[in-house]
Write an enzyme that holds these catalytic residues in place. Structure first.
Site, mmCIF file in Angstrom:
data_model
loop_
_atom_site.group_PDB
_atom_site.id
_atom_site.type_symbol
_atom_site.label_atom_id
_atom_site.label_comp_id
_atom_site.label_asym_id
_atom_site.label_seq_id
_atom_site.Cartn_x
_atom_site.Cartn_y
_atom_site.Cartn_z
ATOM 1 N N TYR A 1 17.544 -0.539 5.597
ATOM 2 C CA TYR A 1 17.003 0.547 6.421
ATOM 3 C C TYR A 1 17.224 0.316 7.916
ATOM 4 C CZ TYR A 1 12.746 -1.641 8.374
ATOM 5 O OH TYR A 1 11.871 -2.425 9.087
ATOM 6 N N LYS A 2 17.615 -0.915 8.298
ATOM 7 C CA LYS A 2 17.920 -1.192 9.698
ATOM 8 C C LYS A 2 18.942 -2.313 9.758
ATOM 9 C CE LYS A 2 15.394 -3.718 12.248
ATOM 10 N NZ LYS A 2 14.359 -4.291 13.130
ATOM 11 N N LYS B 1 -3.685 0.995 13.573
ATOM 12 C CA LYS B 1 -2.409 0.627 12.962
ATOM 13 C C LYS B 1 -1.641 1.861 12.509
ATOM 14 C CE LYS B 1 1.061 -1.354 11.183
ATOM 15 N NZ LYS B 1 1.081 -2.294 10.085
ATOM 16 N N THR C 1 0.860 -1.189 0.000
ATOM 17 C CA THR C 1 0.000 0.000 0.000
ATOM 18 C C THR C 1 0.893 1.236 0.000
ATOM 19 O OG1 THR C 1 -0.181 -0.274 2.407
ATOM 20 C CG2 THR C 1 -2.060 -0.964 1.073
ATOM 21 N N CYS D 1 6.764 1.124 6.974
ATOM 22 C CA CYS D 1 5.758 1.462 7.979
ATOM 23 C C CYS D 1 5.919 2.888 8.481
ATOM 24 C CB CYS D 1 5.830 0.471 9.144
ATOM 25 S SG CYS D 1 5.337 -1.206 8.709
ATOM 26 N N ARG E 1 5.390 6.418 16.683
ATOM 27 C CA ARG E 1 6.821 6.129 16.602
ATOM 28 C C ARG E 1 7.531 7.167 15.731
ATOM 29 N NH1 ARG E 1 7.168 0.321 14.403
ATOM 30 N NH2 ARG E 1 9.364 0.460 15.020
#
Length: 407
Positions: A314-315, A201, A80, A255, A208
């Protein structure tokens, strides 16, 4: 039998988890190469515990195909994205999946949307599509929203232990889907309405993002007046009611870097704090680039070819590059025609995805004089001593060698 639609970072672990806990599952994806890889007995991305879970699911009989199945329950887990101009959710993949479900589903089937969507997406896009195809919602098709709640790097554990939310039009359908997820989920499962599930959600990830933005803004303020943001945060966090996060080079993944924009897009005149927070986070890659140019000037370096970006994901300790700060930095440098010579290395990315990508730590360190630490992979944490003769810009607060530059 459950037909899981979309076998990416969320759909595949969900399908495997259900299958390994006794649920009959068929996974469907339009990507023929991905399906072929799964049918050849290989997973499509790296994740702790995923290969073991895959083996358990295959042993239990999971199947993978490009075809939608005739069954009574579908779980839609497709991307999405958002429109970068309007900031609104782009529900085209969800709508396309639901349309394909309607081509094969029997009367009374339940469609569970796991994909993260903005509040009201089901009302605005999914219901009209179903009704336009002559289906009556609540009789021909039952709708449920069960947003995922897992993070790359810890997916298997979080699938098992995180609490879940089930949004449904009808309480009895919600309870039915709750029992399906309870086949593996050991956390609490809340049943509510669809719009509430959509909102919760997005709000979780927005919370965050806003907190990350506060830390990032502190880093900018402290850099402006030459203060140590890490020392300040450490002292502030000694307060019993203060828990400030660590700043970083930007926000990646699908996210935190995306979902809050849904609220900005839908409520542009109201979501002001969220809007500014997202702009702060989105501005961090350019902030890091400015630090690089400052350090190069200070060190007398004028060759970007001797600058190395450590980390593409990304992490840490995952192979997920979606929206990664490193890619954002490279894109920004490309726009200014100054990034073609920078060396890049990530131990989790084997394929060439950017120019001048290196494929071993040895070659990478030999080729650069300034190392920019953008991801805290275990590999570099265990080899910090090898950076002793380099200029180091540490954006992750993991290097404590003398002379290390920070945000």
């Amino acid at each position: 039998m459950i037909n899981v639609i979309g076998l990416g970072y969320i759909g595949l672990p969900t399908a495997l988890m259900m299958a390994s806990h006794g649920v009959e599952v068929v996974g469907t994806d339009y990507n023929k190469e991905l399906v072929a890889t799964l049918n050849a007995g290989k997973t499509t991305f790296k994740e702790d515990g995923l290969d073991s879970l895959f083996a358990d699911a295959v042993k239990a009989g999971i199947k993978f195909t490009t075809e939608y199945q005739v069954t009574d329950t579908y779980i839609v887990s497709v991307p999405t994205p958002y429109d970068k101009f309007s900031k609104k959710v782009d529900a085209c993949y969800v709508v396309a999946a639901v349309k394909s479900v309607m081509d094969v589903c029997p009367k009374g089937a339940t469609v569970v949307i796991e994909s993260t969507v903005s509040p009201g997406t089901v009302d605005k896009y999914v219901r009209p599509e179903i009704e336009a195809n002559g289906f009556k919602i609540g009789e021909d098709i039952h709708l449920v929203h069960a947003p995922e709640r897992i993070i790359p790097g810890n997916m298997v554990y979080e699938l098992l232990h995180n609490n879940r939310t089930i949004g449904a039009d009808e309480p009895e359908i919600g309870e039915k889907i709750k029992q399906l997820y309870a086949s593996f989920c050991q956390g609490e499962i809340i049943v509510t309405d669809i719009r509430t599930a959509e909102m919760t959600k997005v709000v979780e990830n927005t919370f965050r993002a806003v907190n990350i933005a506060f830390a990032n803004e502190l880093a900018k303020i402290c850099r402006h007046d030459n203060m140590d943001v890490y020392e300040i945060i450490k002292i502030c966090n000694m307060h019993p009611r203060v828990s400030i996060l660590q700043p970083g080079p930007g926000v990646g993944g699908h996210c935190i870097s995306v979902d809050p924009w849904f609220l900005v897009g839908d409520y542009p005149s109201i979501a002001k704090v969220i809007d500014e927070s997202m702009k702060t986070n989105d501005g961090m890659p350019d902030f890091v680039l400015n630090r690089i140019y400052e350090i190069m000037k200070e060190k007398g370096l004028d060759d970007l070819g001797r600058v190395g970006f450590y980390g593409l994901t990304y992490k840490e300790n995952v192979d997920d590059m979606r929206e990664s700060p490193t890619l954002q930095m490279l894109e920004s440098m490309e726009r200014h025609l100054c990034g073609s010579h920078v060396k890049v290395y990530d131990p989790f990315i084997a394929k060439d995805v950017v120019p001048n990508q290196m494929h071993s730590l040895d070659d990478f360190l030999e080729a650069v004089d300034l190392v920019v630490l953008l991801v805290g992979h275990n590999e570099i944490k265990e080899n910090m001593n090898r950076l002793a003769d380099k200029a180091v810009l540490d954006t992750r607060h993991i290097c404590f060698l003398p002379g290390t530059y920070r945000l």
